[in-house]
Design an enzyme around this catalytic site. Structure first.
Site, mmCIF file in Angstrom:
data_model
loop_
_atom_site.group_PDB
_atom_site.id
_atom_site.type_symbol
_atom_site.label_atom_id
_atom_site.label_comp_id
_atom_site.label_asym_id
_atom_site.label_seq_id
_atom_site.Cartn_x
_atom_site.Cartn_y
_atom_site.Cartn_z
ATOM 1 N N GLY C 14 26.242 60.891 40.715
ATOM 2 C CA GLY C 14 26.333 60.599 42.133
ATOM 3 C C GLY C 14 27.523 61.303 42.733
ATOM 4 O O GLY C 14 28.329 61.923 42.025
ATOM 5 N N SER C 18 29.991 56.842 45.624
ATOM 6 C CA SER C 18 28.565 56.523 45.745
ATOM 7 C C SER C 18 28.222 55.251 44.974
ATOM 8 O O SER C 18 27.054 54.858 44.914
ATOM 9 C CB SER C 18 27.724 57.686 45.219
ATOM 10 O OG SER C 18 27.957 57.891 43.838
ATOM 11 N N HIS C 55 39.508 49.955 39.634
ATOM 12 C CA HIS C 55 38.562 49.805 38.522
ATOM 13 C C HIS C 55 38.968 48.646 37.623
ATOM 14 O O HIS C 55 38.149 47.843 37.205
ATOM 15 C CB HIS C 55 38.483 51.100 37.705
ATOM 16 C CG HIS C 55 37.612 52.144 38.343
ATOM 17 N ND1 HIS C 55 36.957 53.096 37.608
ATOM 18 C CD2 HIS C 55 37.273 52.373 39.631
ATOM 19 C CE1 HIS C 55 36.266 53.879 38.437
ATOM 20 N NE2 HIS C 55 36.451 53.465 39.663
#
Lengths: 179, 179, 179
Positions: C14, C18, C55
């Site tokens: 992606g 995305s 993350h």
């Protein structure tokens, strides 16, 4: 594949190094040759010469190569009913823009040739509009011209395939959707 | 098409010159007007003025145009139950970032308006994240903001369409896949 | 989802922002942990540090993080049969190119490790070839290398997913098309 080229005009779209050319070539391999490879590339610099070499090494002896950096329409009409691979519309567009001929006239000639060809013709083109806005007016002009050309060819193609990492996704005829 | 706008909120995504606006407009043509065209473009420079002219020429008389370069939320609430086309979120995002207002606040206001609208609303937006990393911090910041905004709108949309060369591919509701 | 990781090797492709990493992580959540998160990011600059923080905040305690900026092959072999998320091949490729080691050798090692792993492995990678031609030779070289790597991994993956605005589209196994 019983009939590997059932379509009169196919458009294979994708990004750089997405496997467009390889996939387009693969559509021919189970049909009887010879086939015509309309190359729009000119070996002007080292990067391009390398790409041309790679493409050549991959293609077999059934291919007849014709260089057509600018006049695709005439080359197509000479091909008659021999299957034709056009690789690629992006380089052709670059060449025409650099030649400073009338872009609209050249595009109209190409579209007419694509509409009138008995086929089968497979055309390869780059999708270039999915990044941020280019820095330069030339970059923006090229991006717009390529996007418009892709739309125009897709509109008259009976098959449009989008390549991602070497994998084809058929977008025309359309998937009916999950609705 | 019996019910051309069965969705409350549709998102039409695509690259530059991918046929997004035209496709989004086409979703309205078989529904009874009037419809509202929320234009985020301002005719600030020649390139943009040209684009605005093209869009205007294409649209018929059933469209009422409202310029909303910054305050989409208020414009949407004023639309009530009239079908609305937002063209486009990318210019709106550019405008908001240039205005140096609080981006997070403005995005939250927009998302709330999109969630509360009775619809139907069709929003057009650019996919800008599929090139190499932009050279400038501003370019990277814009790319990230656009990507996040697209994700947030897609999450609350009941239909998301990806345009390629003028051809729509419905990605939400999802295709179940070949597994 | 009864069997959330039925595939030995999945590739999640992606653009920037995305939703690739989030989707890749979601493939693990209903499988029993622990899982290994192979991070190719190094917190070299502020932008990257911010991304790593995000993350981390999103991941739960079932994840064991291993930093593998360069030697993914060894890290994968040490993982054995524990499910592995590689995030991401684009940063790995950047790291390898900056380290000026032999790119072909490193890619061959990675591909061999991906072919030999018992899996399940989910690899995340960027699609970077859908903008206009990059200005610099390095930009073009990176774009080509990334495109080639994505093709090579996709060829041996049994599942390839293209992300758009957070929405997954399975391109391998292939949709049979509307023909």
């Amino acid at each position: 594949m019983q009939n590997p080229l059932p379509h009169r005009l196919s458009l294979v779209l994708g990004g750089a190094r997405s496997g467009k050319s390889r996939y387009a070539e693969s559509l021919f391999t189970e049909a009887p040759g010879p086939w015509i490879y309309l190359a729009t590339a000119e070996a002007r610099d080292d990067e391009m010469a390398e790409r041309v070499r790679e493409h050549r090494a991959r293609r077999g002896s059934e291919w007849r190569m014709i260089e057509a950096p600018l006049d695709l329409a005439t080359a197509m009409s000479e091909a008659g009913e021999t299957p034709v691979l056009i690789d690629c519309l992006t380089l052709w567009l670059t060449n025409v823009m650099l030649a400073e001929t009338d872009l609209d006239v050249e595009i109209a000639r190409l579209l007419q040739a694509l509409e009138e060809t008995p086929g089968p013709v497979v055309a390869v083109s780059n999708e270039v509009g999915l990044g941020i806005v280019p820095d330069t007016p030339l970059g923006r002009r090229f991006r717009d011209a390529q996007g418009r050309l892709n739309q125009q060819v897709a509109a008259i193609a009976d098959r449009v395939v989008l390549m991602t990492a070497g994998i084809p996704l058929t977008v025309k005829p359309q998937y009916a959707g999950g609705r």
